[in-house]
Design a protein around this motif. Structure first.
Motif, mmCIF file in Angstrom:
data_model
loop_
_atom_site.group_PDB
_atom_site.id
_atom_site.type_symbol
_atom_site.label_atom_id
_atom_site.label_comp_id
_atom_site.label_asym_id
_atom_site.label_seq_id
_atom_site.Cartn_x
_atom_site.Cartn_y
_atom_site.Cartn_z
ATOM 1 N N MET A 80 0.825 -1.198 0.000
ATOM 2 C CA MET A 80 0.000 0.000 0.000
ATOM 3 C C MET A 80 0.863 1.254 0.000
ATOM 4 S SD MET A 80 -3.066 0.803 -0.130
ATOM 5 C CE MET A 80 -4.120 2.167 0.104
ATOM 6 N N LYS A 81 1.987 1.203 0.737
ATOM 7 C CA LYS A 81 2.873 2.368 0.784
ATOM 8 C C LYS A 81 3.512 2.612 -0.580
ATOM 9 C CE LYS A 81 4.118 1.936 5.632
ATOM 10 N NZ LYS A 81 5.213 1.719 6.583
ATOM 11 N N ILE A 82 3.795 1.536 -1.298
ATOM 12 C CA ILE A 82 4.426 1.678 -2.614
ATOM 13 C C ILE A 82 3.458 2.334 -3.590
ATOM 14 C CG2 ILE A 82 5.361 0.412 -4.573
ATOM 15 C CD1 ILE A 82 6.480 -1.621 -2.603
ATOM 16 N N ILE A 83 2.190 1.961 -3.532
ATOM 17 C CA ILE A 83 1.188 2.554 -4.424
ATOM 18 C C ILE A 83 1.034 4.040 -4.121
ATOM 19 C CG2 ILE A 83 -1.261 2.546 -5.035
ATOM 20 C CD1 ILE A 83 -1.199 -0.492 -4.555
ATOM 21 N N THR A 84 1.000 4.393 -2.848
ATOM 22 C CA THR A 84 0.901 5.801 -2.455
ATOM 23 C C THR A 84 2.118 6.574 -2.940
ATOM 24 O OG1 THR A 84 -0.309 5.103 -0.481
ATOM 25 C CG2 THR A 84 0.535 7.354 -0.511
ATOM 26 N N LEU A 85 3.291 5.982 -2.793
ATOM 27 C CA LEU A 85 4.512 6.633 -3.244
ATOM 28 C C LEU A 85 4.510 6.825 -4.758
ATOM 29 C CD1 LEU A 85 7.309 7.704 -2.472
ATOM 30 C CD2 LEU A 85 8.189 5.392 -2.784
ATOM 31 N N LEU A 86 4.076 5.819 -5.499
ATOM 32 C CA LEU A 86 4.015 5.929 -6.950
ATOM 33 C C LEU A 86 3.010 6.999 -7.383
ATOM 34 C CD1 LEU A 86 4.220 2.199 -8.078
ATOM 35 C CD2 LEU A 86 5.971 3.957 -8.327
ATOM 36 N N CYS A 87 1.888 7.069 -6.718
ATOM 37 C CA CYS A 87 0.904 8.115 -7.027
ATOM 38 C C CYS A 87 1.480 9.503 -6.759
ATOM 39 C CB CYS A 87 -0.363 7.918 -6.214
ATOM 40 S SG CYS A 87 -1.342 6.504 -6.751
ATOM 41 N N ALA A 88 2.203 9.648 -5.671
ATOM 42 C CA ALA A 88 2.817 10.931 -5.348
ATOM 43 C C ALA A 88 3.853 11.317 -6.399
ATOM 44 C CB ALA A 88 3.454 10.870 -3.964
ATOM 45 N N ILE A 89 4.631 10.351 -6.860
ATOM 46 C CA ILE A 89 5.650 10.626 -7.872
ATOM 47 C C ILE A 89 4.989 11.040 -9.188
ATOM 48 C CG2 ILE A 89 7.427 9.544 -9.305
ATOM 49 C CD1 ILE A 89 8.255 7.940 -6.830
ATOM 50 N N VAL A 90 3.907 10.355 -9.579
ATOM 51 C CA VAL A 90 3.201 10.690 -10.820
ATOM 52 C C VAL A 90 2.614 12.097 -10.729
ATOM 53 C CG1 VAL A 90 1.179 10.110 -12.212
ATOM 54 C CG2 VAL A 90 2.756 8.317 -11.499
ATOM 55 N N LEU A 91 2.008 12.428 -9.590
ATOM 56 C CA LEU A 91 1.449 13.774 -9.407
ATOM 57 C C LEU A 91 2.543 14.835 -9.439
ATOM 58 C CD1 LEU A 91 -1.289 13.142 -6.689
ATOM 59 C CD2 LEU A 91 -1.614 13.699 -9.113
ATOM 60 N N MET A 92 3.700 14.519 -8.869
ATOM 61 C CA MET A 92 4.816 15.456 -8.879
ATOM 62 C C MET A 92 5.289 15.708 -10.310
ATOM 63 S SD MET A 92 8.462 15.237 -6.873
ATOM 64 C CE MET A 92 8.877 13.709 -7.687
ATOM 65 N N PHE A 93 5.430 14.653 -11.097
ATOM 66 C CA PHE A 93 5.855 14.816 -12.480
ATOM 67 C C PHE A 93 4.811 15.594 -13.287
ATOM 68 C CE2 PHE A 93 8.765 10.992 -12.047
ATOM 69 C CZ PHE A 93 9.921 11.759 -12.099
ATOM 70 N N ALA A 94 3.544 15.364 -13.021
ATOM 71 C CA ALA A 94 2.488 16.106 -13.717
ATOM 72 C C ALA A 94 2.579 17.599 -13.395
ATOM 73 C CB ALA A 94 1.122 15.552 -13.337
ATOM 74 N N GLY A 95 2.849 17.919 -12.145
ATOM 75 C CA GLY A 95 3.008 19.317 -11.754
ATOM 76 C C GLY A 95 4.222 19.954 -12.415
ATOM 77 N N ILE A 96 5.314 19.214 -12.498
ATOM 78 C CA ILE A 96 6.524 19.737 -13.139
ATOM 79 C C ILE A 96 6.275 19.991 -14.624
ATOM 80 C CG2 ILE A 96 8.877 19.114 -13.831
ATOM 81 C CD1 ILE A 96 9.134 17.679 -11.119
ATOM 82 N N ILE A 97 5.580 19.072 -15.281
ATOM 83 C CA ILE A 97 5.289 19.235 -16.707
ATOM 84 C C ILE A 97 4.380 20.441 -16.933
ATOM 85 C CG2 ILE A 97 4.078 18.175 -18.655
ATOM 86 C CD1 ILE A 97 5.178 15.474 -17.641
ATOM 87 N N LYS A 98 3.380 20.618 -16.072
ATOM 88 C CA LYS A 98 2.475 21.761 -16.210
ATOM 89 C C LYS A 98 3.225 23.067 -15.998
ATOM 90 C CE LYS A 98 -1.900 23.570 -14.496
ATOM 91 N NZ LYS A 98 -1.460 24.935 -14.348
ATOM 92 N N LYS A 99 4.095 23.121 -15.000
ATOM 93 C CA LYS A 99 4.879 24.333 -14.732
ATOM 94 C C LYS A 99 5.801 24.643 -15.904
ATOM 95 C CE LYS A 99 6.895 27.451 -12.006
ATOM 96 N NZ LYS A 99 6.854 28.708 -12.706
#
Length: 52
Positions: free
Chosen positions: A1-20
């Motif tokens: 469960m922690k790995i899935i949460t971590l992967l979701c956080a990483i994907v959201l972070m990359f999405a924010g970087i791409i948008k910026k």
């Protein structure tokens, strides 16, 4: 469960970087477009007597 949460956080972070990055590229394009035009603002000179 922690790995899935971590992967979701990483994907959201990359999405924010791409948008910026996309927003920054748009701003740079607007700036370079505006540099092609001369300064259209009127120049105002203030002439006043100097006080002693």
């Amino acid at each position: 469960m922690k790995i899935i949460t971590l992967l979701c956080a990483i994907v959201l972070m990359f999405a924010g970087i791409i948008k910026k990055t996309a927003d920054d590229v748009d701003q740079i394009a607007v700036r370079t477009e505006m540099k092609q035009y001369p300064n259209l603002l009127p120049t105002v000179e203030v002439i006043a007597k100097r006080l002693p």
